[in-house]
Scaffold this motif. Structure first.
Motif, PDB file in Angstrom:
ATOM      1  N   CYS A 197      68.550  62.352  -3.810  1.00  0.00           N
ATOM      2  CA  CYS A 197      69.905  61.818  -3.954  1.00  0.00           C
ATOM      3  C   CYS A 197      71.000  62.866  -3.935  1.00  0.00           C
ATOM      4  O   CYS A 197      72.150  62.552  -3.623  1.00  0.00           O
ATOM      5  N   ALA A 198      70.687  64.115  -4.265  1.00  0.00           N
ATOM      6  CA  ALA A 198      71.700  65.154  -4.085  1.00  0.00           C
ATOM      7  C   ALA A 198      72.084  65.225  -2.611  1.00  0.00           C
ATOM      8  O   ALA A 198      73.267  65.302  -2.258  1.00  0.00           O
ATOM      9  N   GLU A 199      71.071  65.165  -1.754  1.00  0.00           N
ATOM     10  CA  GLU A 199      71.346  65.206  -0.316  1.00  0.00           C
ATOM     11  C   GLU A 199      72.098  63.965   0.134  1.00  0.00           C
ATOM     12  O   GLU A 199      72.975  64.034   1.006  1.00  0.00           O
ATOM     13  N   ALA A 200      71.777  62.819  -0.467  1.00  0.00           N
ATOM     14  CA  ALA A 200      72.492  61.595  -0.120  1.00  0.00           C
ATOM     15  C   ALA A 200      73.977  61.718  -0.456  1.00  0.00           C
ATOM     16  O   ALA A 200      74.843  61.321   0.341  1.00  0.00           O
ATOM     17  N   MET A 201      74.277  62.277  -1.626  1.00  0.00           N
ATOM     18  CA  MET A 201      75.681  62.442  -2.005  1.00  0.00           C
ATOM     19  C   MET A 201      76.376  63.472  -1.117  1.00  0.00           C
ATOM     20  O   MET A 201      77.553  63.304  -0.761  1.00  0.00           O
TER      21      MET A 201
END
Length: 302
Positions: A197-201
């Motif tokens: 989710c860091a990459e998603a953000m």
């Protein structure tokens, strides 16, 4: 700004063996999230064991969460059920109590068709007048929302957001671009699966629906704020530091792991509802070692 954005924290729902909520422990968890100033709180999601609670206990959990937040933070409540009429009643309860939105999954025993899921979601949205977040969770429901179905649902009045799963971080950007291309501009697109989710953000997702944030909100908030500020290097650095946690989640499941984290951090003592078994003592030691490796001080949490 979209309806839901930033960090949405999903705490566990501490309960006894009879499915009765430990109100003091649950209120403490919610109060911590409110104090951390997460962007929203998701109660009665998969981490909150919504399918293991009665309608009465779901109402109790949501009422407690709303009381603790006092309207300062949006609260999203899980309203999934096997039957459409039950999901409607749960969504009506959530609306009456004051939830910001309902999180609705395609729960089933018999496999569902896309038309059946479409009808299920539109009926719940229409008959409850509660804003609905699509919960795509194929790992538990065994139903996968196709791009065509998401596009149809995103255009339905009252369906305002989606909580997508993540499998491969390299595919998130393309998936996000595709979904944005078929959804209204104000439709909130978010992701779960904490380790991606860091990459998603960073890719521009609106929301991170986080299991870890329900127990350790501060570090997750720092990742989200870095991503929102365009500080990609810092977001990735903070995320990389959590690699031991992500490994635990993948090995033991995030649900089982966060119960141990809650205990180790002195937040509450609870076990997941049967038939889900708590982690073995050996596994618990791995979780404790992970916290030690991260230099996360339980005294600071309490």
């Amino acid at each position: 700004m979209t309806f839901l954005s930033g960090l949405s924290a999903f705490p566990i729902t501490p309960m006894d063996r009879d499915g009765k909520i430990d109100t003091a422990a649950f209120s403490k968890l919610i109060a911590r999230l409110a104090a951390a100033k997460v962007d929203s709180i998701g109660v009665l999601g998969s981490t909150g064991a919504y399918m293991y609670l009665s309608r009465e206990e779901r109402r109790r959990a949501l009422a407690l969460a709303l009381e603790e937040t006092g309207g300062r933070i949006p609260v999203v409540a899980g309203v999934g059920a096997l039957r459409t009429d039950d999901a409607v009643r749960l969504a009506q309860d959530a609306k009456a109590l004051g939830a910001t939105a309902g999180l609705l999954s395609a729960v089933s025993y018999a496999p569902l068709t896309e038309d059946e899921v479409f009808q299920h979601f539109t009926t719940v949205a229409r008959e409850s007048n509660l804003s609905i977040v699509i919960y795509d969770n194929p790992g538990t429901t065994h139903f996968r929302f196709t791009p065509a179905l998401v596009s149809r649902l995103a255009k339905v009045s009252g369906i305002v957001a989606i909580k997508n799963p993540t499998e491969n971080s390299d595919e998130i950007r393309g998936h996000l671009v595709e979904q944005r291309g078929t959804a209204p501009n104000n439709f909130s697109i978010g992701y779960s699966g904490d380790w991606n989710c860091a990459e998603a953000m960073i890719c521009g997702a609106d929301t991170w629906y986080s299991v870890l944030a329900g127990i350790m909100p501060d570090v997750c908030l720092r990742i989200v704020r870095a991503a929102q500020a365009g500080d990609i290097a810092e977001a990735r650095r903070l995320d990389a530091a959590l690699t031991p946690i992500w490994s635990l989640f993948k090995q033991f499941s995030s649900l089982r792991s966060v119960y141990v984290l809650a205990d180790l951090l002195g937040l509450c003592q609870a076990e997941p509802p049967l038939p889900i078994l708590p982690l073995s003592e050996a596994a618990k030691r791995k979780v404790a070692d992970c916290l030690s490796l991260l230099r996360y001080d339980p005294a600071e949490v309490r």
